[in-house]
Write a protein that holds these residues in place. Structure first.
Motif, short mmCIF file in Angstrom:
data_model
loop_
_atom_site.label_atom_id
_atom_site.label_comp_id
_atom_site.label_asym_id
_atom_site.label_seq_id
_atom_site.Cartn_x
_atom_site.Cartn_y
_atom_site.Cartn_z
N TRP A 298 0.82 -1.22 0.00
CA TRP A 298 0.00 0.00 0.00
C TRP A 298 0.85 1.27 0.00
CZ3 TRP A 298 -2.99 -2.63 4.49
CH2 TRP A 298 -4.03 -3.41 3.97
N THR A 299 1.93 1.24 0.80
CA THR A 299 2.65 2.52 1.04
C THR A 299 4.01 2.59 0.37
OG1 THR A 299 3.81 1.73 3.01
CG2 THR A 299 1.58 2.60 3.36
N GLY A 300 4.57 1.46 -0.02
CA GLY A 300 5.90 1.47 -0.63
C GLY A 300 7.01 1.14 0.34
N GLU A 301 6.71 1.14 1.65
CA GLU A 301 7.75 0.86 2.67
C GLU A 301 7.23 -0.18 3.65
OE1 GLU A 301 10.72 2.07 2.44
OE2 GLU A 301 10.24 3.51 0.86
N LEU A 302 8.16 -0.96 4.22
CA LEU A 302 7.77 -1.85 5.32
C LEU A 302 7.41 -0.98 6.52
CD1 LEU A 302 10.44 -4.66 4.95
CD2 LEU A 302 7.95 -4.96 4.79
N PRO A 303 6.47 -1.40 7.35
CA PRO A 303 6.04 -0.54 8.46
C PRO A 303 7.09 -0.48 9.58
CG PRO A 303 4.94 -2.67 8.57
CD PRO A 303 5.74 -2.69 7.31
N SER A 304 7.13 0.67 10.25
CA SER A 304 7.92 0.76 11.49
C SER A 304 7.18 -0.05 12.56
CB SER A 304 8.01 2.23 11.92
OG SER A 304 6.71 2.66 12.27
N GLY A 305 7.79 -0.23 13.72
CA GLY A 305 7.13 -0.96 14.80
C GLY A 305 5.79 -0.33 15.16
N ALA A 306 5.76 1.01 15.24
CA ALA A 306 4.52 1.71 15.62
C ALA A 306 3.46 1.56 14.53
CB ALA A 306 4.81 3.18 15.89
N GLU A 307 3.91 1.66 13.26
CA GLU A 307 2.95 1.53 12.15
C GLU A 307 2.35 0.12 12.11
OE1 GLU A 307 4.75 4.74 8.91
OE2 GLU A 307 5.64 2.75 9.08
N SER A 308 3.22 -0.85 12.38
CA SER A 308 2.76 -2.24 12.38
C SER A 308 1.71 -2.46 13.47
CB SER A 308 4.00 -3.11 12.62
OG SER A 308 3.73 -4.41 12.34
N GLU A 309 1.99 -1.90 14.65
CA GLU A 309 1.06 -2.04 15.76
C GLU A 309 -0.29 -1.38 15.43
OE1 GLU A 309 1.85 -0.63 19.98
OE2 GLU A 309 3.60 -1.88 19.53
N ARG A 310 -0.19 -0.17 14.84
CA ARG A 310 -1.42 0.55 14.50
C ARG A 310 -2.21 -0.22 13.44
NH1 ARG A 310 0.70 5.43 13.73
NH2 ARG A 310 0.61 5.38 11.47
N LEU A 311 -1.52 -0.75 12.45
CA LEU A 311 -2.20 -1.52 11.40
C LEU A 311 -2.90 -2.74 12.00
CD1 LEU A 311 -2.85 -2.27 8.45
CD2 LEU A 311 -0.61 -3.40 8.33
N ASN A 312 -2.21 -3.45 12.88
CA ASN A 312 -2.82 -4.65 13.47
C ASN A 312 -4.04 -4.29 14.32
OD1 ASN A 312 -1.31 -6.78 12.35
ND2 ASN A 312 0.43 -6.13 13.55
N SER A 313 -3.98 -3.13 15.03
CA SER A 313 -5.18 -2.73 15.79
C SER A 313 -6.31 -2.34 14.86
CB SER A 313 -4.95 -1.51 16.70
OG SER A 313 -3.71 -1.47 17.19
N GLN A 314 -5.97 -1.67 13.74
CA GLN A 314 -7.04 -1.31 12.79
C GLN A 314 -7.68 -2.57 12.21
OE1 GLN A 314 -4.52 1.50 10.44
NE2 GLN A 314 -6.43 2.58 10.14
N LEU A 315 -6.86 -3.54 11.85
CA LEU A 315 -7.41 -4.79 11.29
C LEU A 315 -8.30 -5.48 12.32
CD1 LEU A 315 -4.20 -6.12 9.45
CD2 LEU A 315 -6.33 -5.42 8.35
N ALA A 316 -7.84 -5.52 13.57
CA ALA A 316 -8.64 -6.17 14.63
C ALA A 316 -9.97 -5.44 14.81
CB ALA A 316 -7.85 -6.20 15.93
N ALA A 317 -9.93 -4.12 14.74
CA ALA A 317 -11.14 -3.32 14.97
C ALA A 317 -12.17 -3.50 13.86
CB ALA A 317 -10.77 -1.85 15.09
N HIS A 318 -11.70 -3.84 12.66
CA HIS A 318 -12.62 -3.89 11.52
C HIS A 318 -13.03 -5.29 11.09
CE1 HIS A 318 -12.59 0.35 10.96
NE2 HIS A 318 -11.29 0.41 10.76
N ARG A 319 -12.62 -6.32 11.84
CA ARG A 319 -12.92 -7.69 11.39
C ARG A 319 -14.40 -8.05 11.50
NH1 ARG A 319 -7.50 -9.43 13.46
NH2 ARG A 319 -6.34 -9.48 11.50
N VAL A 320 -15.11 -7.38 12.39
CA VAL A 320 -16.53 -7.71 12.61
C VAL A 320 -17.34 -7.21 11.41
CG1 VAL A 320 -18.50 -7.27 14.12
CG2 VAL A 320 -16.22 -7.61 15.09
N LEU A 321 -18.32 -8.02 10.97
CA LEU A 321 -19.13 -7.66 9.79
C LEU A 321 -20.41 -6.95 10.19
CD1 LEU A 321 -19.01 -11.03 7.82
CD2 LEU A 321 -17.57 -9.01 7.50
N PRO A 322 -20.94 -6.10 9.31
CA PRO A 322 -22.26 -5.52 9.58
C PRO A 322 -23.31 -6.65 9.68
CG PRO A 322 -21.23 -4.48 7.67
CD PRO A 322 -20.37 -5.65 8.04
N PRO A 323 -24.32 -6.53 10.57
CA PRO A 323 -25.33 -7.60 10.72
C PRO A 323 -26.00 -7.98 9.40
CG PRO A 323 -25.59 -5.90 12.43
CD PRO A 323 -24.52 -5.42 11.51
#
Ligand code: ACO
Length: 378
Positions: free
Chosen positions: A54-79
């Motif tokens: 997506w961005t052209g670069e491997l994520p830093s530690g903080a970016e990786s953590e933020r990405l994983n939290s975003q993925l976790a937050a969005h895994r649930v589907l609309p009813p």
């Protein structure tokens, strides 16, 4: 006047410039954003690879953590999407279910989510596709879907939501590697579809919905399911793999999982997938799929000079992990969504409508007059 020369199937046509992926079909190399696929597969989780695309670069530690939290937050589907998955029926074809569910998603986005930037939308879609596939697999088995965990990788969550038990480290690692291997592959048919759709400046979900439709075909991502059906057919008859393949070739049938528009040697992803299958086979004290596959590979190389592509060994790897054959192509989409959306972002960054022309070779100079009756009420 003779028609201008066309490139059938657009073979050899350079349609656009991209910084995402480079393939050397003669050397058998595949590189995402400057990193060799073998290096990424050995050293990066799928999520970091998606960020790289997506961005052209491997994520830093903080970016990786933020990405994983975003993925976790969005895994649930609309009813409403769960309701659709509950109603669609056990005989529905999984890629059609996925295509429909993905196209439904933005209808149920929170109004604020519709205004999210394209990268956030890409992350959200990448989070939700595994949940759709796993929920459909549970529903068609008469089971209730399992809520995603609030932690863990895409591979961990997907295997957990499919099976109901958290995967062991080895299975998660193998599945995660498969996701990296399938994430991106230049201007293949589905990615070109996604870019063509995105270039009209429509929405991201329309581009990905169209890409899923393209991936479904047996000449593209649908080949992995077809490979497993072929191996099952071989297992159930008395022929040797060599005779089985030679008979099919005599009948002018295509052998699924072989050949490629770009590679003239073995697909580098197939090399890694063969090693994964070998490791799974060693762990389990042998694999009928591996033995058959090796003989098929030797027969195809000797008789047709055709080599395995990504779909050949991935089929056996997924089957050994206990995944049903018709789920292989949805799993391909689960990973490739990262590549599709990376290309959509790149397209929108410097957009121009994609609009080739056809050489007209049909009849000319005709007149409706005497050959056709106008049946409209006068
Ligand atoms: N089995 C038998 N013969 C084959 C195969 C195959 N798998 N692949 C190509 N050939 C033959 C064709 O019959 C043709 O022979 P001919 O010239 O005597 O008619 C010749 O090789 C060229 O084939 P084309 O279809 O023109 O090559 P193209 O580059 O268009 O096709 C494709 C590439 C579609 C992948 C083809 O190799 C194929 O059908 N493979 C099987 C399906 C498959 O595995 N698809 C997955 C590809 S990887 C991916 O998309 C993720």
């Amino acid at each position: 006047m003779s028609a201008p020369k066309t490139a059938r199937g657009l073979e050899g046509v350079i349609a656009l410039e991209s910084k995402i992926c480079s393939i050397d079909g003669t050397a058998g190399s595949l590189v995402y954003r400057g990193y060799d696929i073998a290096d990424l597969a050995a050293n990066c989780p799928f999520e970091d690879v998606a960020w790289l695309l997506w961005t052209g670069e491997l994520p830093s530690g903080a970016e990786s953590e933020r990405l994983n939290s975003q993925l976790a937050a969005h895994r649930v589907l609309p009813p409403a999407v769960h309701e659709f998955l509950a109603r669609v029926g056990e005989h529905a074809e999984p890629m059609s279910v996925l295509r429909t569910a993905v196209s439904m998603l933005p209808l149920y986005d929170h109004p604020l989510e519709s205004d999210d930037d394209p990268l956030t939308q890409s992350i959200r879609l990448t989070a939700r596709i595994p949940t759709i596939i796993a929920a459909f697999e549970r529903r068609r088995a008469g089971l209730m879907p399992i809520r995603p965990l609030t932690h863990g990788s895409t591979a961990h969550n997907f295997l957990y939501m499919m099976t109901g038990s958290e995967p062991g480290e080895a299975a998660e690692h193998i599945f995660d590697t498969c996701l990296t291997l399938h994430a991106e592959h230049g201007l293949n048919a589905s990615t070109f579809t996604a870019r063509t759709v995105a270039a009209t400046l429509t929405d991201l979900h329309s581009a990905v919905t169209a890409a899923i439709g393209a991936l479904k075909g047996p000449l593209h991502g649908g080949a992995n399911t077809a490979v497993m059906h072929m191996l099952q057919e071989l297992e159930s008859n008395q022929m040797s793999p060599q005779d089985f393949i030679l008979t099919k070739l005599e009948k002018k049938e295509r052998i699924m999982g072989f050949g490629h528009r770009v590679y003239r040697t073995i697909d580098p992803r197939a090399v890694i997938l063969k090693e994964l299958l070998q490791a799974l086979s060693d762990e389990q004290g042998g694999s009928v799929w591996l033995d058959m596959s090796m003989e098929i590979m030797e027969t195809m190389t000797a008789s047709k000079n055709l080599y395995p592509n990504v779909d050949f060994f991935s089929a056996s790897v997924y089957a050994t992990l206990g995944i049903p054959a018709d789920m292989f192509t949805p799993i391909f989409a689960l990973s490739r969504v990262s590549g599709w959306t990376a290309h959509v972002l790149e397209q929108w960054n410097d957009n121009r409508l994609i609009r080739p022309r056809a050489a007209y070779v049909g009849p000319s100079g005709r007149s409706v007059g005497s050959t056709h009756t106008d049946k409209r009420p006068s």
